[in-house]
Scaffold this motif. Structure first.
Motif: not given
Length: 268
Positions: A86-100
């Motif tokens: 899912n989108l948060h998996r992709v984003a948080q692989e690069i930026a663990p602090d990402a908020r979705v």
């Protein structure tokens, strides 16, 4: 979910785009009415499942690009039934602090929300049940998780072709964008009849008869959604040709036309 008893609140009398999309992707969270309409779509164009996977892959690449370029907040409207990654998996692989924040109007997505909320300890993921046609509800719910003083990526992947001009599709997008600060991005894909007019006309009629709006737009009409924004290179493109170096090639994506467009643009 074909053959299962419907979950409370789910209308199984007519197909729903999120459940049809799940069926195209080989998922189990759909009902006979969704499969039946999906099979009708396949008789018009057997490559519809490829198109669904191409849209999903575009979302992955756009998310990677945004996270790599500093975006740490994502608002995904029209999330659909969870499909890993899912989108948060992709984003948080690069930026663990990402908020979705995920948002969808189908109760079946809510039933699977737990799968959407398993993010990193450093980040944040939340699910909001709301409809893009009610942008105020979307913004109010997202505002409980996202900081609207910092850039946000608004993702509308394979969504707006289910919202007609009569329903104010462009106004809805503008309302959402107006609430976002400078440095935010709009991420969109959209089906078109530009390449397959006859099949597209037939698909539109079949879906309309089943109570589903399909508002296919031309390249020019799609590009209008980005008025006032700065398009990220290569601009408006067939989805699988948008930054292919970022990965997720889909088997069959080069075998014929993919009748859709995708783009990412920055709010100045």
């Amino acid at each position: 979910m074909t053959g299962h008893r419907p979950t409370a609140g789910i209308d199984t009398s007519k197909p729903h785009p999120a459940r049809m999309y799940d069926w195209y992707l080989g998922g189990k969270d759909n009902y006979p009415v969704d499969e039946a309409m999906g099979r009708q779509m396949l008789t018009l164009d057997p490559r519809v499942p490829v198109m669904a996977r191409v849209n999903r892959a575009f979302m992955h690449r756009a998310t990677r690009w945004l996270a790599a370029h500093g975006t740490r907040q994502f608002l995904d409207v029209g999330t659909g039934i969870p499909t890993e990654p899912n989108l948060h998996r992709v984003a948080q692989e690069i930026a663990p602090d990402a908020r979705v924040v995920y948002c969808d109007n189908d109760p079946i997505v809510l039933a699977h929300a737990a799968a959407l909320l398993r993010g990193t300890p450093e980040g944040k993921t939340e699910y909001l049940q709301a409809d893009v046609r009610d942008p105020d509800a979307v913004l109010e719910g997202a505002g409980k998780v996202l900081d609207f003083d910092r850039p946000i990526a608004l993702s509308l992947v394979a969504l707006l072709h289910f919202v007609s001009d009569e329903e104010g599709a462009h106004d809805l997008v503008r309302r959402l964008l107006d609430a976002l600060p400078s440095g935010s991005h709009l991420v969109m894909t959209h089906a078109t009849a530009d390449f397959t007019p006859e099949q597209s006309r037939a698909a539109t009629e079949k879906l309309r008869a089943a109570g589903v709006t399909l508002a296919l737009r031309s390249r020019e009409e799609f590009t209008r959604f980005f008025t006032g924004l700065d398009l990220v290179e290569p601009g408006v493109e067939v989805p699988h040709r948008w930054h292919p170096e970022l990965g997720d090639p889909v088997a069959g994506q080069e075998d014929g036309v993919i009748p859709g467009y995708g783009a990412v643009a920055r709010k100045p």
